[in-house]
Scaffold this active site. Structure first.
Site, short mmCIF file in Angstrom:
data_model
loop_
_atom_site.label_atom_id
_atom_site.label_comp_id
_atom_site.label_asym_id
_atom_site.label_seq_id
_atom_site.Cartn_x
_atom_site.Cartn_y
_atom_site.Cartn_z
N ASP A 33 -60.90 29.05 -21.48
CA ASP A 33 -59.49 29.41 -21.39
C ASP A 33 -58.84 28.45 -20.40
O ASP A 33 -59.53 27.84 -19.58
CB ASP A 33 -59.34 30.86 -20.89
CG ASP A 33 -58.00 31.48 -21.25
OD1 ASP A 33 -57.94 32.32 -22.15
OD2 ASP A 33 -56.98 31.09 -20.60
N ARG A 151 -59.13 46.70 -42.85
CA ARG A 151 -58.08 47.73 -42.68
C ARG A 151 -57.93 48.55 -43.96
O ARG A 151 -57.87 49.79 -43.93
CB ARG A 151 -56.74 47.05 -42.32
CG ARG A 151 -56.73 46.55 -40.89
CD ARG A 151 -55.41 45.92 -40.50
NE ARG A 151 -55.42 45.64 -39.07
CZ ARG A 151 -54.84 44.58 -38.51
NH1 ARG A 151 -54.19 43.69 -39.25
NH2 ARG A 151 -54.89 44.41 -37.20
N HIS A 175 -51.73 35.71 -44.49
CA HIS A 175 -51.93 36.80 -43.53
C HIS A 175 -50.55 37.23 -43.04
O HIS A 175 -50.11 36.87 -41.99
CB HIS A 175 -52.78 36.27 -42.37
CG HIS A 175 -53.18 37.32 -41.39
ND1 HIS A 175 -53.72 38.52 -41.75
CD2 HIS A 175 -53.13 37.35 -40.03
CE1 HIS A 175 -53.98 39.24 -40.67
NE2 HIS A 175 -53.63 38.54 -39.63
N1 APR Z 1 -56.29 26.57 -24.07
C1 APR Z 1 -57.11 27.63 -23.90
N2 APR Z 1 -56.67 28.91 -23.82
C2 APR Z 1 -55.35 29.12 -23.93
C3 APR Z 1 -54.43 28.05 -24.11
C4 APR Z 1 -54.94 26.74 -24.18
N3 APR Z 1 -54.15 25.68 -24.35
N4 APR Z 1 -53.19 28.59 -24.16
C5 APR Z 1 -53.32 29.93 -24.03
N5 APR Z 1 -54.62 30.25 -23.88
C6 APR Z 1 -55.23 31.57 -23.67
C7 APR Z 1 -54.44 32.45 -22.73
O1 APR Z 1 -54.63 32.06 -21.37
C8 APR Z 1 -55.00 33.82 -23.05
O2 APR Z 1 -56.07 34.18 -22.18
O3 APR Z 1 -55.29 32.31 -24.87
C9 APR Z 1 -55.52 33.67 -24.49
C10 APR Z 1 -54.81 34.58 -25.48
O4 APR Z 1 -55.14 35.89 -25.15
P1 APR Z 1 -54.15 37.15 -25.34
O5 APR Z 1 -52.81 36.82 -24.80
O6 APR Z 1 -54.89 38.36 -24.85
O7 APR Z 1 -53.97 37.23 -26.94
P2 APR Z 1 -54.96 37.91 -27.97
O8 APR Z 1 -54.60 39.33 -28.17
O9 APR Z 1 -56.36 37.58 -27.60
O10 APR Z 1 -54.55 37.13 -29.31
C11 APR Z 1 -54.87 35.76 -29.47
O11 APR Z 1 -55.24 35.91 -31.81
O12 APR Z 1 -54.99 37.64 -33.33
C12 APR Z 1 -54.40 36.49 -32.79
O13 APR Z 1 -52.02 36.93 -32.95
C13 APR Z 1 -53.10 36.80 -32.06
O14 APR Z 1 -52.40 34.50 -31.85
C14 APR Z 1 -52.97 35.61 -31.17
C15 APR Z 1 -54.44 35.28 -30.83
#
Ligand code: APR
Length: 310
Positions: A33, A151, A175
C-alpha cells in the site's frame, strides 16, 4: 510455500483478500500500500493470528514493489472510493492514474504474473491494466462475475431456503447496472431456477443482484463491500494456483467472442496455471444477446471517457 501472491491495496478488500489467502495456505502473501505502516501493520496482525488460525503462511507488508518481485499472481485492489462532492469523472481519473502507476510497478517486478483486477470501475480498470502492463490478454483478468453470481446465488438460496452449495448462477456483462444475470443457466441442484421460481420472483432477485453493490454501500455508509469481493478474488486465485481449471465468470478481453471486439467484459472463462485458458461461448437468446450488447456499449462508453481523461 512455493507460490507467491501480492495484493496491492491494504484497505478493506486487500486486507481481507490477504487474510483469506493466508488462512487457506494457498501461497506466501505480500501486501502493498502507499500508506506507510498500514500494510506492515495488517500483515503483522494477520501473522499474529496464525497460531490460532493454524496456518504457516508467510505474510509481508511493504510500501515497495521490490518485495513483490516474481509474484505468480498480483491482485490489484488499490484505489479510492467516491467521496462527497466528487464527480464520477474525478473518481475514474484518480483510479485510472493509480491503476497506471501500480500496474507499471507490478509489470516491472513481476513480468510473468497473472493480474486479477478488483478496483472499480472494474471493466475500465482492466483496460488500463492491460494497456499499461503490455501483458498478454490471458494474464489480465477482472473480478466481477464471481462476485455478482455469488450474490445471485445467495439470494436464490435465501428465497428457496436451500443450501448455497446447491446453487449455481451465471452473470455476464459489465460490472454495473447493465450486468446480465442468466436465470436459464442458474440452477439449484442442477434444476434451472426458471422451474422453481415465478418470472416475477426471478426478476426481483435479478434486480437485487444488479444493485447488490449499492445495497451494501447504502447500509455501510462509509465504504463498499469487501467480504464477498475478497472471497471472489480468492476463488479465482485458487483456481489459477492449483490449476483447477474452474469455469468462472470473469472480465476477459474479447476479440470477437460473443460478437464483441477489443473490450473487457464478463464471460465464462476457464482459469488455470495459464490464467484465462479458454473463453466459453454459450448460446444466448435474442433477449440475452441484446442485454449483453447493451452492457458492452456501456463499458465501451466508459473506456472512451477514460481515453478523453487520459
Ligand atoms: N498504491 C497502492 N495502494 C494505494 C494507492 C497506490 N497508488 N492508492 C491508494 N491505495 C490504497 C489506499 O491507501 C487504501 O489502503 O488502496 C487502499 C484502498 O482501500 P479502501 O479505501 O479500504 O477500499 P476497498 O474497500 O478496499 O476497495 C478497493 O476495490 O471493490 C473495489 O470499489 C472498490 O475500487 C475499490 C477497491
Amino acid at each position: 510455500m512455493d507460490k507467491k501472491v501480492t495484493v496491492i491495496g491494504a484497505g478493506n478488500v486487500g486486507a481481507t483478500t490477504a487474510q483469506r489467502l493466508a488462512e487457506k495456505e494457498l501461497c506466501d502473501v505480500v501486501l502493498i500500500d502507499i500508506a506507510e505502516g498500514l500494510p506492515q501493520g495488517k500483515a503483522l496482525d494477520l501473522t499474529e493470528a496464525a497460531p490460532v488460525e493454524k496456518h504457516d503462511t508467510t505474510l509481508i507488508g511493504s510500501n515497495t514493489y521490490e518485495d513483490s518481485a516474481n509474484s505468480d499472481i498480483v491482485i490489484i485492489t488499490a484505489g479510492i472510493p467516491r467521496k462527497p462532492g466528487m464527480s464520477r469523472d474525478d473518481l475514474i481519473k484518480t483510479n485510472m492514474n493509480i491503476m497506471k502507476s501500480v500496474t507499471a510497478d507490478v509489470a516491472k517486478h513481476s513480468p510473468d504474473a497473472i493480474l486479477i483486477i478488483v478496483s472499480n470501475p472494474l471493466d475500465a480498470m482492466c483496460h488500463v491494466a492491460y494497456e499499461t502492463s503490455g501483458f498478454p490478454k490471458n494474464r489480465v483478468i477482472g473480478m466481477a462475475g464471481v462476485l455478482d453470481s455469488a450474490r445471485f446465488r445467495a439470494f436464490i438460496s435465501m428465497e428457496l431456503n436451500v443450501s448455497v452449495e446447491n446453487t449455481h448462477a451465471f452473470v455476464l456483462g459489465g460490472h454495473g447496472d447493465t450486468m446480465v444475470p442468466l436465470p436459464r443457466y442458474s440452477t439449484v441442484a442442477g434444476i434451472p431456477i426458471t422451474e422453481l421460481l415465478s418470472e416475477k420472483k426471478i426478476e426481483a432477485l435479478v434486480d437485487r443482484t444488479r444493485k447488490g453493490g449499492g445495497e451494501i454501500v447504502g447500509l455501510l455508509k462509509t465504504g463498499s463491500a469487501f467480504y464477498a469481493p475478497s472471497s471472489a478474488a480468492v476463488e479465482m486465485a485458487e483456481s489459477i494456483l492449483k490449476d483447477k481449471k474452474k469455469i468462472l465468470p470473469c472480465a476477459a478481453y474479447l476479440e470477437g467472442e460473443y460478437g464483441i471486439n477489443n473490450l473487457f467484459i464478463g464471460v465464462p472463462v476457464k482459469l488455470g496455471t495459464g490464467g484465462i485458458e479458454d473463453i466459453i461461448q454459450i448460446t444466448l437468446t435474442e433477449k440475452e444477446a441484446a442485454a449483453l450488447n447493451k452492457s458492452a456499449d456501456a463499458v465501451k462508453q466508459l473506456v472512451e471517457d477514460l481515453k478523453k481523461l487520459a
